[in-house]
Scaffold this active site. Structure first.
Site, PDB file in Angstrom:
ATOM      1  CB  CYS A 183      -0.913   0.009   1.226  1.00 51.66           C
ATOM      2  SG  CYS A 183      -2.278   1.181   1.036  1.00 51.66           S
TER       3      CYS A 183
ATOM      4  CE  LYS B 225      -7.860  -1.411   4.085  1.00 53.86           C
ATOM      5  NZ  LYS B 225      -6.457  -1.085   3.856  1.00 53.86           N
TER       6      LYS B 225
ATOM      7  CD  GLU C 112     -14.470  -3.830  -5.221  1.00 53.33           C
ATOM      8  OE1 GLU C 112     -13.407  -4.143  -5.782  1.00 53.33           O
ATOM      9  OE2 GLU C 112     -14.936  -2.679  -5.240  1.00 53.33           O
TER      10      GLU C 112
ATOM     11  CE  LYS D 144      -7.601  -3.993   7.136  1.00 50.58           C
ATOM     12  NZ  LYS D 144      -6.498  -3.330   6.537  1.00 50.58           N
TER      13      LYS D 144
ATOM     14  CE1 TYR E 118      -1.743  -5.884  14.112  1.00 51.17           C
ATOM     15  CE2 TYR E 118      -4.144  -5.929  14.101  1.00 51.17           C
ATOM     16  CZ  TYR E 118      -2.956  -5.511  13.548  1.00 51.17           C
ATOM     17  OH  TYR E 118      -2.969  -4.727  12.430  1.00 51.17           O
TER      18      TYR E 118
HETATM   19  C1  PBG Z   1      -3.243   0.107   4.732  1.00 51.34           C
HETATM   20  C2  PBG Z   1      -3.821  -0.769   5.779  1.00 51.34           C
HETATM   21  C3  PBG Z   1      -4.652  -0.424   6.869  1.00 51.34           C
HETATM   22  C4  PBG Z   1      -4.818  -1.608   7.604  1.00 51.34           C
HETATM   23  C5  PBG Z   1      -4.133  -2.598   6.943  1.00 51.34           C
HETATM   24  N1  PBG Z   1      -3.547  -2.076   5.809  1.00 51.34           N
HETATM   25  C6  PBG Z   1      -5.178   0.871   7.301  1.00 51.34           C
HETATM   26  C7  PBG Z   1      -6.148   1.591   6.476  1.00 51.34           C
HETATM   27  O1  PBG Z   1      -6.625   1.133   5.429  1.00 51.34           O
HETATM   28  O2  PBG Z   1      -6.438   2.719   6.868  1.00 51.34           O
HETATM   29  C8  PBG Z   1      -5.585  -1.743   8.893  1.00 51.34           C
HETATM   30  C9  PBG Z   1      -5.158  -2.887   9.759  1.00 51.34           C
HETATM   31  C10 PBG Z   1      -5.688  -2.846  11.146  1.00 51.34           C
HETATM   32  O3  PBG Z   1      -6.482  -1.969  11.541  1.00 51.34           O
HETATM   33  O4  PBG Z   1      -5.305  -3.742  11.913  1.00 51.34           O
HETATM   34  N2  PBG Z   1      -4.089   0.595   3.775  1.00 51.34           N
END
Ligand code: PBG
Length: 311
Positions: free
Chosen positions: A104, A179, A217, A232, A297
């Site tokens: 990302c 996502k 998606e 997610k 986590y």
């Molecule tokens: C990057 C990304 C994010 C998360 C994973 N990859 C943050 C976002 O999209 O703002 C979130 C992971 C988490 O909250 O544990 N784009």
């Protein structure tokens, strides 16, 4: 008897543990927004990787947490970048540790968006080659799987072709396909220092009201070459996991995100939740919904409990 008739089981094999990597040497500092999580410089990963392997967690997901940011996210594909170095370190410490890297731009852009900006708006198409370049740099450093989380349209296809052109046809893609624009990423943005400076991510991440769009998606990402897909967050989206499981054959990952993790920690700290029970119950629910892979986590703590035969 309850065990004999149980329908779902949790396995440490399906856990993926996220790690936050920062540039420099000799750094292991606690992340204020995320209980029990640390920023590691690449040279400091040894003990953590050993501990994970000891409890049976054999997959990690790497995130960059850097202060080298610019408008074009150039540090994202620096071959000597912190994440690129960490991949090499981990493989040196334990060659059978599976290394997945988040792909990302948000941790690397000065504006904190997941793609590049043009006239103040996130520009989908000019972001694709940069995202693909970052993926190739992780593959070159030895990553087994790249996991694009930016939610730009067409990025899986762009990554797959650039990987293939560079002879990384064996590097797999785990796409963050569904996502959502979620409040549950709050603690993570503190950890990765990646909150957008202006605006939000609603123009590229999904709206929580959408379910059919998630299937669309996922279908698009599979057609573009995704080997595994992700949903997610996990806990507020169990219906999406279950629907995807019913429709698609490929492995499905669920990301038990930072806010879901910290909510349970906060409840335990307030004396109103039993941490271990709430943790195992939510991981079981994610599994029951149909996730093959759980990014969490809690991986280490849950693995210890599973190993001890409790829960
Ligand atoms: C990057 C990304 C994010 C998360 C994973 N990859 C943050 C976002 O999209 O703002 C979130 C992971 C988490 O909250 O544990 N784009």
């Amino acid at each position: 008897m309850r065990r004999l008739v149980s329908e779902t089981s949790l396995s440490v094999e399906s856990f993926v543990y996220p790690l936050f990597i920062c540039p420099g040497t000799g750094i292991k500092t606690p992340i204020a927004s995320m209980e029990g999580c640390f920023h590691y410089s690449p040279d400091m990963l040894g003990a953590e990787i050993d501990q994970l392997a000891e409890v049976g967690v054999n997959s990690v997901l790497l995130f960059g947490a850097v202060d080298k940011k610019d408008d074009t996210a150039s540090y994202a594909y620096d071959p000597k970048g912190a994440v690129q170095q960490a991949i090499g370190q981990i493989k040196k410490i334990n060659n059978s540790m599976l290394v997945i890297t988040d792909v990302c731009l948000c941790a690397y852009t000065s504006h904190g968006h997941c793609g590049l900006l043009k006239d103040g708006r996130v520009d989908n198409d000019s972001s694709l080659p940069v995202i693909a370049k970052a993926a190739v740099s992780y593959a070159a450093a030895g990553a087994d799987i790249v996991a694009p989380s930016d939610m730009m349209d067409g990025r899986v296809g762009a990554i797959r072709s650039m990987l293939d052109e560079n002879a990384f046809q064996d590097t797999a893609i785990m796409a963050y396909s569904a996502k959502y624009a979620s409040a549950f990423y709050g603690p993570f943005r503190g950890a990765a220092n990646s909150a957008p400076a202006a605006g939000d991510r609603k123009s590229y991440q999904m709206d929580p009201s959408a379910a059919r769009q998630a299937m669309c998606e996922i279908r698009l990402d599979i057609a573009e070459g995704a080997d595994m897909v992700m949903i997610k967050p996990a806990m507020a989206y169990l219906d999406i996991i279950a629907a995807a499981r019913g429709q698609f054959e490929i492995p499905i990952a669920a990301y038990n995100v930072s806010g879901e993790y910290m909510m349970i920690h906060a409840g335990a700290k307030a004396g109103v939740l039993d941490l271990n029970c709430a943790m195992m119950e939510s991981l079981m629910a994610i599994r029951r919904a149909g996730a093959d892979i759980i990014i969490t986590y809690f991986a280490k703590t849950a693995a210890k409990l599973l190993k001890g035969g409790r829960h």
